[in-house]
Design a protein around this motif. Sequence first.
Motif, mmCIF file in Angstrom:
data_model
loop_
_atom_site.group_PDB
_atom_site.id
_atom_site.type_symbol
_atom_site.label_atom_id
_atom_site.label_comp_id
_atom_site.label_asym_id
_atom_site.label_seq_id
_atom_site.Cartn_x
_atom_site.Cartn_y
_atom_site.Cartn_z
ATOM 1 N N MET A 67 7.624 -19.180 35.418
ATOM 2 C CA MET A 67 8.069 -20.572 35.460
ATOM 3 C C MET A 67 6.821 -21.443 35.450
ATOM 4 N N TRP A 201 13.816 -26.360 30.486
ATOM 5 C CA TRP A 201 14.869 -26.755 31.422
ATOM 6 C C TRP A 201 14.870 -28.269 31.573
ATOM 7 N N PRO A 202 16.033 -28.913 31.627
ATOM 8 C CA PRO A 202 17.386 -28.339 31.588
ATOM 9 C C PRO A 202 18.040 -28.427 30.211
ATOM 10 N N LEU A 206 18.139 -20.707 30.165
ATOM 11 C CA LEU A 206 16.903 -20.030 30.551
ATOM 12 C C LEU A 206 17.055 -18.518 30.385
ATOM 13 N N SER A 211 9.799 -20.190 31.246
ATOM 14 C CA SER A 211 10.567 -21.430 31.394
ATOM 15 C C SER A 211 9.613 -22.582 31.677
ATOM 16 N N VAL A 213 9.514 -26.288 33.181
ATOM 17 C CA VAL A 213 10.320 -27.149 34.037
ATOM 18 C C VAL A 213 9.508 -28.385 34.396
ATOM 19 N N HIS A 251 18.156 -20.746 41.903
ATOM 20 C CA HIS A 251 19.269 -20.974 40.975
ATOM 21 C C HIS A 251 19.999 -22.264 41.317
ATOM 22 N N ASP A 253 18.565 -24.925 42.570
ATOM 23 C CA ASP A 253 17.693 -25.983 42.059
ATOM 24 C C ASP A 253 17.884 -26.183 40.559
ATOM 25 N N LEU A 254 18.111 -25.082 39.850
ATOM 26 C CA LEU A 254 18.216 -25.129 38.389
ATOM 27 C C LEU A 254 19.621 -25.482 37.905
ATOM 28 N N LEU A 265 12.810 -30.775 38.975
ATOM 29 C CA LEU A 265 13.190 -29.613 39.763
ATOM 30 C C LEU A 265 13.083 -29.928 41.256
#
Length: 272
Positions: A67, A201-202, A206, A211, A213, A251, A253-254, A265
Amino acid sequence: MTYDSFVMVDWSGGNDRGAKPTSDAIWVGVSRGDTSENPMYFRNRQVFAIWAQDFIETELTAGRTAMIGFDFPFGYPAGFGQHLTGTNDPLAIWDWFADRVEDTPKANNRFDLAGQVNATLPGIGPFWGNGLGRDIDHLPRKGLARTQNPFPERRAVEHLAKGAFTCWQLSGAGAVGSQIIMGLPVLQKLRLAFPDQINVWPFENLTAPVSFVEIWPTLFAGQGPDHIIKDAHQVMATAHHLAQRTVTQLHADLHISAPVEGWILGVRDPHL
């Protein structure tokens, strides 16, 4: 998705900051599990881009997931992308800037480009904050000099993240507008260098090993000790904080829906 590595980046939209580590430059913190590396200093975006490509290549070769967080918005308030690119796909804005931004360690065209965008709209705005010594057509120095903004002043997430700055401000303490214009092209080039290996994201599911973010280190880190540069402390603290979160917490948070404007985030949507 679970992550082996957490990489947090404090960005800079300005010019080369010199060899000696300093504030308002690019700082990177890396954490894996209980292990955190010392924060790394990058004097300009060109040096960082080389490091980032090597880092992602190493992670992919090792079979690790990562991430990577950047402390600037990934999207603009609703309506801007449609005007600029003809579509609401925020990643089209990434392409648009990547095609037009001119960037060297000592100079870039971010202020001129913002003025050119303003010129396509009625009135004066939405961008403001000319930080150069010369005047730029259609780009005022002060926000109060704007006469019209056909788009929201802030994204939905910025109404929840108290203290977050608007995307339209290009200069001044805390401004993120220049970071966006100078950051999105770097991220877009990394995406193109690793096709199907990076999700954003978002805006995307993912499923790729890497990823990207959007972060706001203020959420996870305070000022830090006096002997450590604040930016360095915050990326290190943010990377460590996220590496310690459980899969369930991460998860949660995402679990955000913001397909046009993007999201920070760690800011929870009260409607979810």
